[in-house]
Design a protein around this motif. Structure first.
Motif, PDB file in Angstrom:
ATOM      1  N   THR A 205     -10.154   3.169  20.826  1.00  0.00           N
ATOM      2  CA  THR A 205     -10.249   3.999  22.024  1.00  0.00           C
ATOM      3  C   THR A 205     -11.702   4.343  22.333  1.00  0.00           C
ATOM      4  O   THR A 205     -12.111   4.357  23.500  1.00  0.00           O
ATOM      5  CB  THR A 205      -9.440   5.296  21.838  1.00  0.00           C
ATOM      6  N   VAL A 206     -12.481   4.609  21.299  1.00  0.00           N
ATOM      7  CA  VAL A 206     -13.916   4.862  21.484  1.00  0.00           C
ATOM      8  C   VAL A 206     -14.579   3.634  22.084  1.00  0.00           C
ATOM      9  O   VAL A 206     -15.359   3.735  23.046  1.00  0.00           O
ATOM     10  CB  VAL A 206     -14.589   5.223  20.146  1.00  0.00           C
ATOM     11  N   GLY A 207     -14.272   2.460  21.526  1.00  0.00           N
ATOM     12  CA  GLY A 207     -14.853   1.229  22.049  1.00  0.00           C
ATOM     13  C   GLY A 207     -14.493   0.994  23.505  1.00  0.00           C
ATOM     14  O   GLY A 207     -15.331   0.575  24.309  1.00  0.00           O
ATOM     15  N   CYS A 208     -13.254   1.300  23.855  1.00  0.00           N
ATOM     16  CA  CYS A 208     -12.817   1.126  25.242  1.00  0.00           C
ATOM     17  C   CYS A 208     -13.501   2.120  26.173  1.00  0.00           C
ATOM     18  O   CYS A 208     -13.852   1.790  27.314  1.00  0.00           O
ATOM     19  CB  CYS A 208     -11.298   1.273  25.326  1.00  0.00           C
ATOM     20  N   ALA A 209     -13.690   3.351  25.706  1.00  0.00           N
ATOM     21  CA  ALA A 209     -14.382   4.354  26.516  1.00  0.00           C
ATOM     22  C   ALA A 209     -15.833   3.948  26.755  1.00  0.00           C
ATOM     23  O   ALA A 209     -16.353   4.086  27.873  1.00  0.00           O
ATOM     24  CB  ALA A 209     -14.310   5.716  25.823  1.00  0.00           C
ATOM     25  N   ILE A 210     -16.475   3.451  25.716  1.00  0.00           N
ATOM     26  CA  ILE A 210     -17.859   2.983  25.839  1.00  0.00           C
ATOM     27  C   ILE A 210     -17.926   1.780  26.772  1.00  0.00           C
ATOM     28  O   ILE A 210     -18.824   1.659  27.619  1.00  0.00           O
ATOM     29  CB  ILE A 210     -18.423   2.608  24.451  1.00  0.00           C
ATOM     30  N   CYS A 211     -16.963   0.890  26.633  1.00  0.00           N
ATOM     31  CA  CYS A 211     -16.899  -0.301  27.478  1.00  0.00           C
ATOM     32  C   CYS A 211     -16.812   0.082  28.953  1.00  0.00           C
ATOM     33  O   CYS A 211     -17.501  -0.471  29.802  1.00  0.00           O
ATOM     34  CB  CYS A 211     -15.697  -1.147  27.071  1.00  0.00           C
ATOM     35  N   ALA A 212     -15.947   1.054  29.251  1.00  0.00           N
ATOM     36  CA  ALA A 212     -15.774   1.488  30.637  1.00  0.00           C
ATOM     37  C   ALA A 212     -17.007   2.241  31.143  1.00  0.00           C
ATOM     38  O   ALA A 212     -17.455   2.034  32.264  1.00  0.00           O
ATOM     39  CB  ALA A 212     -14.541   2.375  30.746  1.00  0.00           C
ATOM     40  N   PHE A 213     -17.564   3.107  30.305  1.00  0.00           N
ATOM     41  CA  PHE A 213     -18.689   3.945  30.735  1.00  0.00           C
ATOM     42  C   PHE A 213     -19.939   3.127  31.036  1.00  0.00           C
ATOM     43  O   PHE A 213     -20.633   3.361  32.023  1.00  0.00           O
ATOM     44  CB  PHE A 213     -18.999   4.989  29.661  1.00  0.00           C
ATOM     45  N   PHE A 214     -20.222   2.154  30.183  1.00  0.00           N
ATOM     46  CA  PHE A 214     -21.431   1.347  30.371  1.00  0.00           C
ATOM     47  C   PHE A 214     -21.162   0.053  31.126  1.00  0.00           C
ATOM     48  O   PHE A 214     -22.047  -0.811  31.227  1.00  0.00           O
ATOM     49  CB  PHE A 214     -22.062   1.034  29.006  1.00  0.00           C
ATOM     50  N   SER A 215     -19.944  -0.093  31.635  1.00  0.00           N
ATOM     51  CA  SER A 215     -19.582  -1.215  32.498  1.00  0.00           C
ATOM     52  C   SER A 215     -19.738  -2.577  31.830  1.00  0.00           C
ATOM     53  O   SER A 215     -20.174  -3.550  32.463  1.00  0.00           O
ATOM     54  CB  SER A 215     -20.411  -1.175  33.791  1.00  0.00           C
ATOM     55  N   PHE A 216     -19.414  -2.660  30.530  1.00  0.00           N
ATOM     56  CA  PHE A 216     -19.351  -3.970  29.885  1.00  0.00           C
ATOM     57  C   PHE A 216     -18.110  -4.676  30.418  1.00  0.00           C
ATOM     58  O   PHE A 216     -17.027  -4.111  30.416  1.00  0.00           O
ATOM     59  CB  PHE A 216     -19.230  -3.817  28.364  1.00  0.00           C
ATOM     60  N   GLY A 217     -18.245  -5.917  30.822  1.00  0.00           N
ATOM     61  CA  GLY A 217     -17.099  -6.631  31.343  1.00  0.00           C
ATOM     62  C   GLY A 217     -16.284  -7.339  30.287  1.00  0.00           C
ATOM     63  O   GLY A 217     -15.151  -7.744  30.514  1.00  0.00           O
ATOM     64  N   THR A 218     -16.863  -7.488  29.087  1.00  0.00           N
ATOM     65  CA  THR A 218     -16.253  -8.339  28.071  1.00  0.00           C
ATOM     66  C   THR A 218     -14.942  -7.809  27.511  1.00  0.00           C
ATOM     67  O   THR A 218     -14.074  -8.579  27.127  1.00  0.00           O
ATOM     68  CB  THR A 218     -17.237  -8.547  26.904  1.00  0.00           C
ATOM     69  N   CYS A 219     -14.790  -6.484  27.432  1.00  0.00           N
ATOM     70  CA  CYS A 219     -13.612  -5.946  26.746  1.00  0.00           C
ATOM     71  C   CYS A 219     -12.662  -5.196  27.677  1.00  0.00           C
ATOM     72  O   CYS A 219     -11.705  -4.581  27.212  1.00  0.00           O
ATOM     73  CB  CYS A 219     -14.043  -5.025  25.605  1.00  0.00           C
ATOM     74  N   ILE A 220     -12.900  -5.258  28.975  1.00  0.00           N
ATOM     75  CA  ILE A 220     -12.064  -4.521  29.913  1.00  0.00           C
ATOM     76  C   ILE A 220     -10.604  -4.966  29.830  1.00  0.00           C
ATOM     77  O   ILE A 220      -9.682  -4.149  29.783  1.00  0.00           O
ATOM     78  CB  ILE A 220     -12.582  -4.693  31.356  1.00  0.00           C
ATOM     79  N   THR A 221     -10.377  -6.288  29.790  1.00  0.00           N
ATOM     80  CA  THR A 221      -9.002  -6.796  29.768  1.00  0.00           C
ATOM     81  C   THR A 221      -8.270  -6.346  28.515  1.00  0.00           C
ATOM     82  O   THR A 221      -7.123  -5.874  28.572  1.00  0.00           O
ATOM     83  CB  THR A 221      -9.004  -8.335  29.834  1.00  0.00           C
ATOM     84  N   VAL A 222      -8.926  -6.471  27.361  1.00  0.00           N
ATOM     85  CA  VAL A 222      -8.301  -6.090  26.093  1.00  0.00           C
ATOM     86  C   VAL A 222      -8.034  -4.592  26.044  1.00  0.00           C
ATOM     87  O   VAL A 222      -7.086  -4.135  25.412  1.00  0.00           O
ATOM     88  CB  VAL A 222      -9.202  -6.509  24.907  1.00  0.00           C
ATOM     89  N   CYS A 223      -8.853  -3.823  26.719  1.00  0.00           N
ATOM     90  CA  CYS A 223      -8.733  -2.366  26.688  1.00  0.00           C
ATOM     91  C   CYS A 223      -7.676  -1.844  27.654  1.00  0.00           C
ATOM     92  O   CYS A 223      -7.532  -0.629  27.803  1.00  0.00           O
ATOM     93  CB  CYS A 223     -10.082  -1.724  27.016  1.00  0.00           C
ATOM     94  N   GLY A 224      -6.968  -2.726  28.308  1.00  0.00           N
ATOM     95  CA  GLY A 224      -5.918  -2.281  29.217  1.00  0.00           C
ATOM     96  C   GLY A 224      -4.636  -1.975  28.486  1.00  0.00           C
ATOM     97  O   GLY A 224      -4.610  -1.302  27.461  1.00  0.00           O
ATOM     98  N   THR A 225      -3.568  -2.515  28.988  1.00  0.00           N
ATOM     99  CA  THR A 225      -2.247  -2.186  28.438  1.00  0.00           C
ATOM    100  C   THR A 225      -2.028  -2.736  27.032  1.00  0.00           C
ATOM    101  O   THR A 225      -1.201  -2.215  26.295  1.00  0.00           O
ATOM    102  CB  THR A 225      -1.149  -2.745  29.360  1.00  0.00           C
ATOM    103  N   ALA A 226      -2.782  -3.780  26.648  1.00  0.00           N
ATOM    104  CA  ALA A 226      -2.560  -4.386  25.332  1.00  0.00           C
ATOM    105  C   ALA A 226      -2.834  -3.393  24.206  1.00  0.00           C
ATOM    106  O   ALA A 226      -1.971  -3.114  23.372  1.00  0.00           O
ATOM    107  CB  ALA A 226      -3.441  -5.623  25.173  1.00  0.00           C
TER     108      ALA A 226
END
Length: 264
Positions: A205-226
């Motif tokens: 969840t931390v990784g997903c929050a960081i991904c969203a906050f800093f707009s990394f595109g690499t993990c957005i899909t994985v951080c969704g419903t999966a």
């Protein structure tokens, strides 16, 4: 124990919705990180399996680590180990600075830095010897969080939870699922598995929050419903299993005994 599941629900709601509001991004991501820091500490303080997981992940050859960059744990690993040679290095540095204010998360990132330094999973296993799982079993959680079926059928952590749930079903007169044999339940193994997966979900969840906050595109899909779906299933499954699972062991379940040798 129930309160920890409530924290997870709060984290998922915040990370999945309000992070989209630009005016509140920073405060919301800090809230997610603060709650997740407590979740990880609650679940992982006795075994440190997540610390070992991050250490082992960082000890992998660079080519293998890069394959996991699209996962939230892979992103956190990159943040912890980047040496300023990546195009995202300045952003990684900012993310690392943000996470430094949360002691449990910082401890986990330091574990990754240690693994990257020694590049030897055996050293990681020795340093985090309280964790009873083998390196491969820990690494499987990185990918299996995105596949609920695999998580509960092949993943060593998930199988222990599945066994406890099956024990509950068969002992309350419900039909056995998937023609599985009647299961027993190992309370200690269940606690370790739920704790490790709970801490892993908190860190994801931390990784997903960081991904969203800093707009990394690499993990957005994985951080969704999966990830959310798998972690939600873990939380629900552990809640039911812990009630049903007897305090004393009936016999050892799918997980190997803690005393087994971890390396051949």
């Amino acid at each position: 124990m129930n309160s920890i599941y409530c924290w997870f629900a709060i984290v998922m709601v915040i990370s999945g919705t309000t992070l989209a509001n630009d005016s509140k991004k920073l405060q919301n991501v800090k809230t997610v990180i603060a709650i997740a820091d407590k979740v990880i500490n609650f679940h992982d303080r006795t075994t440190e399996c997540v610390g070992e997981l991050m250490c082992i992940l960082a000890a992998l050859p660079e080519s293998e680590r890069n394959k996991m960059l699209s996962t939230p744990l892979g992103l956190l690993n990159k943040i912890a180990t980047d040496k300023g040679q990546d195009r995202y290095s300045l952003i990684y540095a900012e993310a690392k600075k943000l996470l430094a204010g949360y002691p449990t998360i910082e401890h986990v990132l330091n574990a990754a830095a240690n693994g990257h330094s020694v590049k030897d999973h055996k050293v990681c296993a020795s340093k985090y010897s309280k964790c009873p799982y083998e390196p491969k079993e820990l690494l499987d959680t990185v990918n299996d969080l995105g596949d609920i079926t695999k998580l509960f059928s092949k993943n060593e952590f998930g199988k222990v939870i599945a066994d406890a749930l099956e024990y509950n079903y068969t002992h309350v007169g419900m039909t056995q699922t998937h023609s599985r044999k009647k299961r027993s339940c190992d309370k200690e193994a269940l606690d370790i598995s739920c704790g490790t997966l709970g801490a892993t979900c908190g860190l994801a969840t931390v990784g997903c929050a960081i991904c969203a906050f800093f707009s990394f595109g690499t993990c957005i899909t994985v951080c969704g419903t999966a990830v959310a779906g798998a972690c939600g299933s873990v939380i629900a499954g552990c809640g039911i299993a812990e009630i049903a699972c007897p305090a004393k062991h009936e016999h050892v379940s799918a997980q190997r005994p803690v005393t087994d040798k971890r390396f051949g």
